[in-house]
Design a protein around this motif. Structure first.
Motif, PDB file in Angstrom:
ATOM      1  N   GLU A 167     105.496 -34.658  84.476  1.00  0.00           N
ATOM      2  CA  GLU A 167     104.522 -33.875  85.226  1.00  0.00           C
ATOM      3  C   GLU A 167     103.243 -33.664  84.418  1.00  0.00           C
ATOM      4  OE1 GLU A 167     104.856 -32.951  88.388  1.00  0.00           O
ATOM      5  OE2 GLU A 167     106.817 -33.926  88.424  1.00  0.00           O
ATOM      6  N   PRO A 168     102.116 -33.507  85.102  1.00  0.00           N
ATOM      7  CA  PRO A 168     100.866 -33.196  84.401  1.00  0.00           C
ATOM      8  C   PRO A 168     100.975 -31.839  83.701  1.00  0.00           C
ATOM      9  CG  PRO A 168     100.464 -33.747  86.709  1.00  0.00           C
ATOM     10  CD  PRO A 168     101.935 -33.661  86.533  1.00  0.00           C
ATOM     11  N   ILE A 169     100.279 -31.695  82.612  1.00  0.00           N
ATOM     12  CA  ILE A 169     100.356 -30.466  81.811  1.00  0.00           C
ATOM     13  C   ILE A 169      99.987 -29.228  82.632  1.00  0.00           C
ATOM     14  CG2 ILE A 169      99.358 -29.242  79.840  1.00  0.00           C
ATOM     15  CD1 ILE A 169      99.326 -31.940  78.388  1.00  0.00           C
ATOM     16  N   PRO A 170      98.914 -29.239  83.437  1.00  0.00           N
ATOM     17  CA  PRO A 170      98.608 -28.022  84.206  1.00  0.00           C
ATOM     18  C   PRO A 170      99.742 -27.607  85.152  1.00  0.00           C
ATOM     19  CG  PRO A 170      96.703 -29.467  84.173  1.00  0.00           C
ATOM     20  CD  PRO A 170      97.846 -30.233  83.571  1.00  0.00           C
ATOM     21  N   ARG A 171     100.397 -28.572  85.793  1.00  0.00           N
ATOM     22  CA  ARG A 171     101.505 -28.223  86.701  1.00  0.00           C
ATOM     23  C   ARG A 171     102.682 -27.669  85.910  1.00  0.00           C
ATOM     24  NH1 ARG A 171     105.802 -31.277  90.216  1.00  0.00           N
ATOM     25  NH2 ARG A 171     106.387 -29.515  91.499  1.00  0.00           N
ATOM     26  N   ALA A 172     103.008 -28.305  84.790  1.00  0.00           N
ATOM     27  CA  ALA A 172     104.114 -27.812  83.960  1.00  0.00           C
ATOM     28  C   ALA A 172     103.810 -26.400  83.460  1.00  0.00           C
ATOM     29  CB  ALA A 172     104.355 -28.754  82.788  1.00  0.00           C
ATOM     30  N   TYR A 173     102.586 -26.191  83.030  1.00  0.00           N
ATOM     31  CA  TYR A 173     102.183 -24.878  82.524  1.00  0.00           C
ATOM     32  C   TYR A 173     102.313 -23.816  83.613  1.00  0.00           C
ATOM     33  CZ  TYR A 173      99.315 -21.248  80.448  1.00  0.00           C
ATOM     34  OH  TYR A 173      98.869 -20.058  79.955  1.00  0.00           O
ATOM     35  N   MET A 174     101.789 -24.105  84.796  1.00  0.00           N
ATOM     36  CA  MET A 174     101.849 -23.121  85.880  1.00  0.00           C
ATOM     37  C   MET A 174     103.278 -22.893  86.364  1.00  0.00           C
ATOM     38  SD  MET A 174      98.889 -22.036  85.972  1.00  0.00           S
ATOM     39  CE  MET A 174      98.789 -21.031  87.415  1.00  0.00           C
ATOM     40  N   THR A 175     104.093 -23.938  86.353  1.00  0.00           N
ATOM     41  CA  THR A 175     105.490 -23.799  86.762  1.00  0.00           C
ATOM     42  C   THR A 175     106.221 -22.823  85.854  1.00  0.00           C
ATOM     43  OG1 THR A 175     105.496 -26.046  87.626  1.00  0.00           O
ATOM     44  CG2 THR A 175     107.635 -25.072  87.157  1.00  0.00           C
ATOM     45  N   LEU A 176     105.869 -22.828  84.584  1.00  0.00           N
ATOM     46  CA  LEU A 176     106.510 -21.911  83.639  1.00  0.00           C
ATOM     47  C   LEU A 176     105.820 -20.548  83.603  1.00  0.00           C
ATOM     48  CD1 LEU A 176     107.086 -24.401  80.704  1.00  0.00           C
ATOM     49  CD2 LEU A 176     108.787 -23.532  82.302  1.00  0.00           C
ATOM     50  N   ALA A 177     104.496 -20.535  83.733  1.00  0.00           N
ATOM     51  CA  ALA A 177     103.738 -19.303  83.541  1.00  0.00           C
ATOM     52  C   ALA A 177     103.835 -18.341  84.722  1.00  0.00           C
ATOM     53  CB  ALA A 177     102.277 -19.634  83.268  1.00  0.00           C
ATOM     54  N   ILE A 178     103.813 -18.854  85.936  1.00  0.00           N
ATOM     55  CA  ILE A 178     103.777 -17.964  87.102  1.00  0.00           C
ATOM     56  C   ILE A 178     104.987 -17.028  87.169  1.00  0.00           C
ATOM     57  CG2 ILE A 178     103.874 -17.925  89.631  1.00  0.00           C
ATOM     58  CD1 ILE A 178     101.880 -20.263  89.584  1.00  0.00           C
ATOM     59  N   PRO A 179     106.224 -17.497  87.003  1.00  0.00           N
ATOM     60  CA  PRO A 179     107.351 -16.539  87.029  1.00  0.00           C
ATOM     61  C   PRO A 179     107.286 -15.507  85.900  1.00  0.00           C
ATOM     62  CG  PRO A 179     108.142 -18.786  87.267  1.00  0.00           C
ATOM     63  CD  PRO A 179     106.699 -18.872  86.931  1.00  0.00           C
ATOM     64  N   ILE A 180     106.795 -15.919  84.745  1.00  0.00           N
ATOM     65  CA  ILE A 180     106.697 -14.981  83.618  1.00  0.00           C
ATOM     66  C   ILE A 180     105.666 -13.900  83.922  1.00  0.00           C
ATOM     67  CG2 ILE A 180     106.012 -14.776  81.198  1.00  0.00           C
ATOM     68  CD1 ILE A 180     107.229 -17.596  80.807  1.00  0.00           C
ATOM     69  N   VAL A 181     104.509 -14.297  84.425  1.00  0.00           N
ATOM     70  CA  VAL A 181     103.457 -13.332  84.750  1.00  0.00           C
ATOM     71  C   VAL A 181     103.916 -12.388  85.854  1.00  0.00           C
ATOM     72  CG1 VAL A 181     101.126 -13.097  85.701  1.00  0.00           C
ATOM     73  CG2 VAL A 181     101.589 -14.795  83.935  1.00  0.00           C
ATOM     74  N   LEU A 182     104.573 -12.912  86.879  1.00  0.00           N
ATOM     75  CA  LEU A 182     105.083 -12.057  87.951  1.00  0.00           C
ATOM     76  C   LEU A 182     106.105 -11.050  87.413  1.00  0.00           C
ATOM     77  CD1 LEU A 182     105.437 -14.594  90.889  1.00  0.00           C
ATOM     78  CD2 LEU A 182     103.717 -12.794  90.610  1.00  0.00           C
ATOM     79  N   SER A 183     106.964 -11.505  86.522  1.00  0.00           N
ATOM     80  CA  SER A 183     107.950 -10.609  85.922  1.00  0.00           C
ATOM     81  C   SER A 183     107.269  -9.500  85.133  1.00  0.00           C
ATOM     82  CB  SER A 183     108.883 -11.415  85.017  1.00  0.00           C
ATOM     83  OG  SER A 183     109.701 -10.561  84.272  1.00  0.00           O
ATOM     84  N   MET A 184     106.239  -9.851  84.380  1.00  0.00           N
ATOM     85  CA  MET A 184     105.504  -8.835  83.615  1.00  0.00           C
ATOM     86  C   MET A 184     104.808  -7.833  84.537  1.00  0.00           C
ATOM     87  SD  MET A 184     103.755 -11.056  80.626  1.00  0.00           S
ATOM     88  CE  MET A 184     104.654 -11.569  79.190  1.00  0.00           C
ATOM     89  N   MET A 185     104.285  -8.316  85.656  1.00  0.00           N
ATOM     90  CA  MET A 185     103.628  -7.419  86.601  1.00  0.00           C
ATOM     91  C   MET A 185     104.625  -6.450  87.232  1.00  0.00           C
ATOM     92  SD  MET A 185     100.916 -10.089  88.319  1.00  0.00           S
ATOM     93  CE  MET A 185     100.576  -9.050  89.701  1.00  0.00           C
TER      94      MET A 185
END
Length: 110
Positions: A14-32
């Motif tokens: 996968e492209p780096i931006p997609r891989a990054y967002m796939t991992l980052a979005i659940p983490i950010v939502l959890s922090m929120m």
């Protein structure tokens, strides 16, 4: 809708931006969610009239005095040293230590 990514495909194909967002979005939502929970919890605890409840770390039971908190901790250590039944946590009492975590006791009245 995109197809689910299998095993290591996320990191290998996968492209780096997609891989990054796939991992980052659940983490950010959890922090929120945690931020909202802690804010609401602090608001309601502050309105109990016992603001000293906000100043305890490492004591499983917050008692009115330091002596009572220490006795409750000693009783817990004697009755459930692995902390699996009465006060389930991720770690129990280590041999030679007086507590399962760092402790601080601060009591104040506003």
């Amino acid at each position: 809708m995109s197809t689910p990514v299998k095993d290591n495909e996320l990191f290998e194909k996968e492209p780096i931006p997609r891989a990054y967002m796939t991992l980052a979005i659940p983490i950010v939502l959890s922090m929120m969610v945690t931020l909202v929970y802690n804010t609401v919890d602090t608001y309601f605890i502050a309105h109990t009239g016992n603001t000293s409840m906000l100043a305890s770390d490492g004591y499983p039971f917050f008692e009115p005095t330091l002596d009572q908190s220490e006795r409750a901790l000693a009783e817990l250590k004697a009755s459930d040293p692995h902390l699996i039944s009465r006060f389930p946590t991720t770690k129990g009492f280590e041999p030679g230590l007086d507590s399962f975590d760092d402790r601080a006791y601060l009591r104040f009245t506003v």
